[in-house]
Design an enzyme around this catalytic site. Structure first.
Site, PDB file in Angstrom:
ATOM      1  CE  LYS A 111      14.105  -4.423   6.557  1.00  0.00           C
ATOM      2  NZ  LYS A 111      13.418  -5.724   6.527  1.00  0.00           N
TER       3      LYS A 111
HETATM    4  C1  LIG Z   1      13.620  -6.707   7.479  1.00  0.00           C
HETATM    5  C2  LIG Z   1      12.518  -7.634   7.742  1.00  0.00           C
HETATM    6  C3  LIG Z   1      12.444  -8.359   8.950  1.00  0.00           C
HETATM    7  C4  LIG Z   1      13.510  -8.298   9.999  1.00  0.00           C
HETATM    8  O1  LIG Z   1      13.515  -7.056  10.677  1.00  0.00           O
HETATM    9  P1  LIG Z   1      14.749  -6.650  11.609  1.00  0.00           P
HETATM   10  O2  LIG Z   1      14.507  -5.228  11.992  1.00  0.00           O
HETATM   11  O3  LIG Z   1      15.980  -6.820  10.759  1.00  0.00           O
HETATM   12  O4  LIG Z   1      14.754  -7.573  12.767  1.00  0.00           O
HETATM   13  C5  LIG Z   1      11.324  -9.161   9.149  1.00  0.00           C
HETATM   14  N1  LIG Z   1      10.353  -9.277   8.215  1.00  0.00           N
HETATM   15  C6  LIG Z   1      10.419  -8.603   7.049  1.00  0.00           C
HETATM   16  C7  LIG Z   1       9.328  -8.799   6.057  1.00  0.00           C
HETATM   17  C8  LIG Z   1      11.484  -7.758   6.767  1.00  0.00           C
HETATM   18  O5  LIG Z   1      11.529  -7.092   5.607  1.00  0.00           O
END
Ligand SMILES: *Cc1c(COP(=O)(O)O)cnc(C)c1O
Length: 467
Positions: A111
């Protein structure tokens, strides 16, 4: 320009889309047309640094709002404090499996790749306009810390992040609550993650409040987050032979934001063979692929908590793309879903979907087995989310010969207990977080009530002289 997936909100420029988040008709913003790069143009991107590539890939989406020069500066700043020179290193597991490490940002999850950029983007747009915003977001763990890290110490932003009290891991909580910047406000809500999300949604639905405090969103309904994630699909594919060769991706998926960015890359002309979705026991997407029906289910707690999601909000963007970009149709489907908690699509939609998408689910036992196996084979420690990505790649890869790139979405040290149980290894936090467990924390415990949260936000803004 950008349009809403529900066809009934004003068309907006890139700047406005970034500040608006959710469209006023309840839909999500998508580009009015997809910019397309020729194979030659894609080839010409080889050898660029990550920030240079980011500027080139994102340029057509921001044209008219941000100059190429400004965009290049924003990208350079966004990735300046990542802890690996490649920003997103691609690690080869064997001849046709690769792992793309997306955990070298400040909070150790993918993220950061979008939110670090979004923080600088907010700053840029708000300075240009002389405006201020209030951000409200709900988190089950990773989004909150990445958003806080991106927005801390920015004059034009006050950020309020709601997490369910006692229901995020200690590392995840501390990554949020140990940021003591004056503009950062952590709310430990006495409820579940869904309560947090519903509270934030209620704040956005309150148009008067929304306008008064200039409310903005940092979750993946914000188009800028998807956009910044498109970059690493190009980055990784170029390193394994694209655009001359097709490439597949396996993506651990919750809200469908990350994998939708892969779809966006293919819309832009990147030759993508497969997009393989990995799910944990919260498997609405896998059920959908199997049945053509989307149904709301109760969320169960797993060792991959960032994917403990009952409904994937970004799926609406795919619904729009694969049903002829028909806003009326999407709007009707979503209205139906709000009423009956389920919807079904036709065969044509499913055929379109299956041209690119497939998926597999893994419960906690299966996830730990993958972590243990990969450690035994390659001495590589995967976090539970990334392990599900690899498991899905191995379960669903077709025989086209296209290499598959697994998106490793979090550092194993974010989930030390699961990794310990699976591989009998203790993953170390990187140096900048080594003392995390002894740093002082600050957060406000609030009752699970929209009016209580609203009042807290209003009073805090007043105290800060921001209202
Ligand atoms: C947020 C997250 C996901 C999921 O990602 P999306 O974009 O919501 O599909 C997967 N793995 C981790 C470690 C995350 O923080």
């Amino acid at each position: 320009m950008y349009i809403s997936t529900r066809g009934n909100a004003p068309e907006l420029s890139f700047d406005d889309v970034v500040l608006t988040g959710l469209a006023r008709d309840g839909g999500l913003y998508v580009p009015k047309t997809w910019p397309r790069l020729s194979l030659e143009e894609i080839s010409s991107l080889k050898g660029l640094s990550y920030p240079q590539l980011a500027a080139r890939v994102m340029a057509p989406f921001v044209a008219g709002s941000i100059s190429e020069d400004e965009l290049a500066k924003l990208a350079a700043k966004a990735y300046a404090n990542f802890d690996h020179p490649d920003i997103a290193p691609l690690v080869r597991l064997n001849d046709d499996e690769y792992v793309l490490e997306l955990f070298h940002g400040p909070t150790l999850a993918f993220k950061d790749y979008a939110l670090q950029f979004l923080g600088h983007l907010f700053d840029h747009i708000l300075k240009k306009r002389g405006e201020k915003i209030t951000i409200a977001g709900a988190t089950s763990g990773d989004t909150g810390s990445a958003a806080i890290e991106a927005c801390r110490d920015r004059d034009a932003i006050e950020i309020f992040i709601l997490h369910p009290q006692g229901k995020v891991s200690e590392v995840q909580r501390r990554q949020m609550t140990t940021v003591l910047s004056d503009n950062v406000h952590n709310i430990a809500l006495q409820g579940t993650f869904d309560d947090c999300q519903n509270t934030v949604k209620a704040l956005f639905d309150d148009t008067e409040f929304r306008d008064n405090v200039h409310l903005s969103a940092v979750n993946s309904i914000n188009w800028a987050r998807i956009l910044a994630q498109v970059v690493y699909y190009f980055w990784a594919a170029l390193q394994v032979g694209a655009p001359d060769k097709k490439v597949s991706f396996a993506v651990p998926t919750g809200n469908f934001g990350n994998v939708f960015a892969g779809f966006a890359a293919s819309k832009m002309g990147l030759p993508v063979e497969q997009l393989i979705i990995g799910s944990n026991a919260n498997d609405v997407l896998i059920r959908f692929i199997e049945s053509g029906k989307m149904e709301l289910h109760d969320v169960v707690h797993t060792i991959s908590p960032s994917m403990d999601i009952g409904i994937s909000s970004n799926f609406e963007r795919l619904l729009f793309e694969l049903s002829g970009r028909d806003g009326k149709k999407v709007s009707a489907i979503m209205a139906d879903f709000a009423k009956t908690k389920s919807y079904a699509v036709d065969d044509e939609f499913m055929q379109n979907l299956k041209q690119l998408f497939s998926g597999a689910r893994f419960d906690d036992v299966a996830t730990k087995k993958i972590i243990g196996d990969v450690y035994a084979e390659n001495k590589m420690l995967l976090d539970p989310h990334s392990a599900i990505g690899l498991g899905a790649a191995r379960a669903n890869r077709n025989n086209s010969g296209a290499p598959v790139i697994v998106l490793a979405t979090a550092h194993p040290a974010k989930f030390p207990d699961a990794v310990m149980q699976a591989a009998n290894q203790h993953p170390e936090l990187p140096p900048h977080l080594a003392d995390l467990l002894s740093r002082p924390e600050r957060s406000e415990i609030l009752q699970n009530s929209v009016s209580v949260v609203k009042e807290y936000i209003e009073q805090t803004l007043q105290k800060r002289g921001k209202s």
